[in-house]
Enzyme design. Structure first.
Site, mmCIF file in Angstrom:
data_model
loop_
_atom_site.group_PDB
_atom_site.id
_atom_site.type_symbol
_atom_site.label_atom_id
_atom_site.label_comp_id
_atom_site.label_asym_id
_atom_site.label_seq_id
_atom_site.Cartn_x
_atom_site.Cartn_y
_atom_site.Cartn_z
ATOM 1 N N HIS A 28 0.826 -1.167 0.044
ATOM 2 C CA HIS A 28 -0.056 -0.052 0.106
ATOM 3 C C HIS A 28 0.969 1.202 -0.007
ATOM 4 O O HIS A 28 1.278 1.582 1.009
ATOM 5 C CB HIS A 28 -0.960 -0.002 1.290
ATOM 6 C CG HIS A 28 -2.081 0.960 1.141
ATOM 7 N ND1 HIS A 28 -2.151 2.026 0.096
ATOM 8 C CD2 HIS A 28 -3.211 1.007 2.112
ATOM 9 C CE1 HIS A 28 -3.175 2.670 0.424
ATOM 10 N NE2 HIS A 28 -3.915 2.050 1.378
ATOM 11 N N TYR A 40 -0.970 7.580 3.165
ATOM 12 C CA TYR A 40 -0.632 6.496 4.510
ATOM 13 C C TYR A 40 1.069 6.605 4.208
ATOM 14 O O TYR A 40 1.639 7.203 3.449
ATOM 15 C CB TYR A 40 -0.767 5.230 4.331
ATOM 16 C CG TYR A 40 -2.425 5.097 4.562
ATOM 17 C CD1 TYR A 40 -3.063 5.968 5.473
ATOM 18 C CD2 TYR A 40 -3.387 4.604 3.518
ATOM 19 C CE1 TYR A 40 -4.413 5.904 5.708
ATOM 20 C CE2 TYR A 40 -4.656 4.788 3.714
ATOM 21 C CZ TYR A 40 -5.169 5.395 4.758
ATOM 22 O OH TYR A 40 -6.768 5.451 4.861
ATOM 23 N N ARG A 79 -16.631 -0.323 -3.143
ATOM 24 C CA ARG A 79 -18.095 0.047 -2.485
ATOM 25 C C ARG A 79 -19.087 -0.759 -3.550
ATOM 26 O O ARG A 79 -20.023 -1.048 -2.818
ATOM 27 C CB ARG A 79 -18.081 1.460 -2.731
ATOM 28 C CG ARG A 79 -17.309 2.236 -1.577
ATOM 29 C CD ARG A 79 -17.425 3.717 -1.700
ATOM 30 N NE ARG A 79 -16.534 4.509 -0.959
ATOM 31 C CZ ARG A 79 -16.288 5.937 -1.023
ATOM 32 N NH1 ARG A 79 -17.278 6.689 -1.623
ATOM 33 N NH2 ARG A 79 -15.349 6.130 -0.504
#
Length: 442
Positions: free
Chosen positions: A221, A226, A405
């Site tokens: 990631h 992040y 989603r």
């Protein structure tokens, strides 16, 4: 009188799993050839090193904020299992932290301890029992760590800080520099070189645990602000050592993590990377991470053993200006297409591209990966087929489609897409009597 006993046909058990369930051969979501019908690319197999996916649908990592000290639970077993059951070729487990302070919330998934392996393996076994593949996204939240689950926030992106009483660690949040994500976020400490070196080893150790748990692939990631993403940006990374400043220095940590992970996983295991292609800060007129630098990074990846670049965007600055999903719903997919096209012109087509963001329809999923030519399906009486005719010379924008989603809304999205495109696919053996009738509107 002679009694003839007819031997019953026994269910063949799924191989390699510690419980009985019928073998799904072929797995759900696999296209079944039909005379005179060309199968859209999205329903064709894809090879990633030793990994063969039956279709191009990938369940994107989705944080559930429901783990117990990093350990996944029965909730995750059901949550993740439903996607494999309904035909997703690859499901990627949510962002899983390589250190305790790398969680976004106290309830995030973790893999910093050997005790995390067993609950992960249980989920891996379930997905494998359905004939499908499963990956895990490894990461560290960096300066966006130690917050409460988003349903406690009034607005997304303004999560409340998790205090020590709530299981948080606001005094031990790491960043490339001591710059908070937003005024409402924890104040990070700039990582020391010793902490950076320890972090790289933690990433490698986490990858070893992921292999022990049986995962088929690992995604690093490097997106959404992040830790790894924050090192890439000159806005969030204002270091003056070898990890800050130039492009080479700002990408140093990410490239070191890639090398460390590639060195400890099997040669046959594909390695994936998610990045934010732009942080959408060009409006400031100041240097920021953008598509040009992402392309520069992408050109380095094949030689480092990365097999697929998962192209996302944003998430590194609260002042980002993202295009409206109403007026420009494919803004992120278009970036993926630009990167893929540039790489192919450079002769680096071995790096596959994944597109993510606002993929909510059968037609869009099909069009993103459809390469040159016209795809035709035979409409059934009363069946409203989605228009699937490709344009002459059409180029694919990506090699896989990743959705989050939409799979929450429709876990059966793969099967539904097949029905809408007029493609006959395999259903789970136990669910076949629930298949939609040919020509049925859904």
């Amino acid at each position: 009188m002679t009694v003839i006993i007819q031997k019953a046909t026994a269910n063949t058990p799924a191989p390699g799993v510690p419980f009985f369930t019928p073998e799904q051969s072929p797995p759900s979501g696999t296209a079944l050839p039909k005379d005179g019908v060309q199968i859209p690319t999205v329903f064709t197999p894809l090879q990633l090193r030793s990994l063969t996916l039956p279709n191009r649908f990938v369940v994107s990592p989705m944080c559930m904020y429901s783990a117990d000290d990093g350990h996944l639970t029965d909730f995750h077993l059901v949550h993740i299992g439903q996607f494999a059951l309904h035909g997703a070729g690859l499901t990627i487990v949510e962002a899983t932290s390589v250190t305790p302070n790398g969680r976004i919330t106290p309830e995030d998934s973790g893999i910093w301890s050997d005790s995390h392996i067993a609950p992960l393996k249980r989920i891996v076994d379930l997905v494998h029992s359905q004939g499908h593949k499963i990956g895990i996204q490894l990461g560290h939240a960096g300066r966006k760590a130690s917050v409460l689950a988003p349903w406690f926030a009034k607005e997304r992106g303004h999560s409340q800080i998790a205090t020590p009483e709530q299981g948080g660690w606001e005094d031990n949040v790491w960043g490339a520099s001591a710059i908070p994500f937003s005024p409402a976020s924890p104040h990070p400490k700039e990582m020391t070189v010793e902490q950076i070196e320890s972090f790289i080893q933690s990433f490698a150790d986490a990858a070893v645990r992921a292999v022990k748990a049986g995962f088929d692939t690992i995604e690093i990631h490097g997106a959404h602000g992040y830790l790894l993403s924050s090192f890439l940006s000159p806005i969030s990374n204002q270091r003056t050592d070898t990890y800050g400043g130039s492009f080479a220095n700002r990408t140093r940590l990410l490239l070191s993590v890639i090398r460390a992970v590639r060195a400890v996983i099997p040669a046959a295991m594909p390695l994936l990377l998610r990045v934010s292609a732009t942080e959408w800060m060009e409006h400031t007129g100041q240097p920021s991470w953008d598509v040009a630098q992402t392309l520069e990074l992408a050109r380095l990846l094949p030689d480092l053993g990365v097999d697929m670049l998962d192209v996302s965007s944003g998430g590194n600055n609260a002042d980002q200006q993202i295009p409206s999903p109403i007026t420009a719903p494919t803004y992120q997919i278009d970036i993926a297409g630009r990167i893929r096209d540039a790489l192919r012109k450079d002769g680096k087509q071995q790096l596959l591209i994944g597109a993510v963001g606002m993929i909510t329809s059968a037609e869009l999923a099909k069009s993103i990966v459809q390469e040159d030519g016209t795809v035709e399906a035979t409409p059934e009486k009363g069946h409203e087929l989605v228009e699937v005719d490709g344009e002459n010379g059409q180029k694919a924008l990506a090699d896989l489609v990743l959705m989050g989603r939409q799979f929450l809304r429709e876990p059966e999205f793969v099967l539904r897409t097949a029905h809408q495109l007029g493609v006959e696919v395999q259903w789970p053996l136990q669910y076949q009597r629930g298949n939609w009738h040919r020509g049925q509107k859904i």
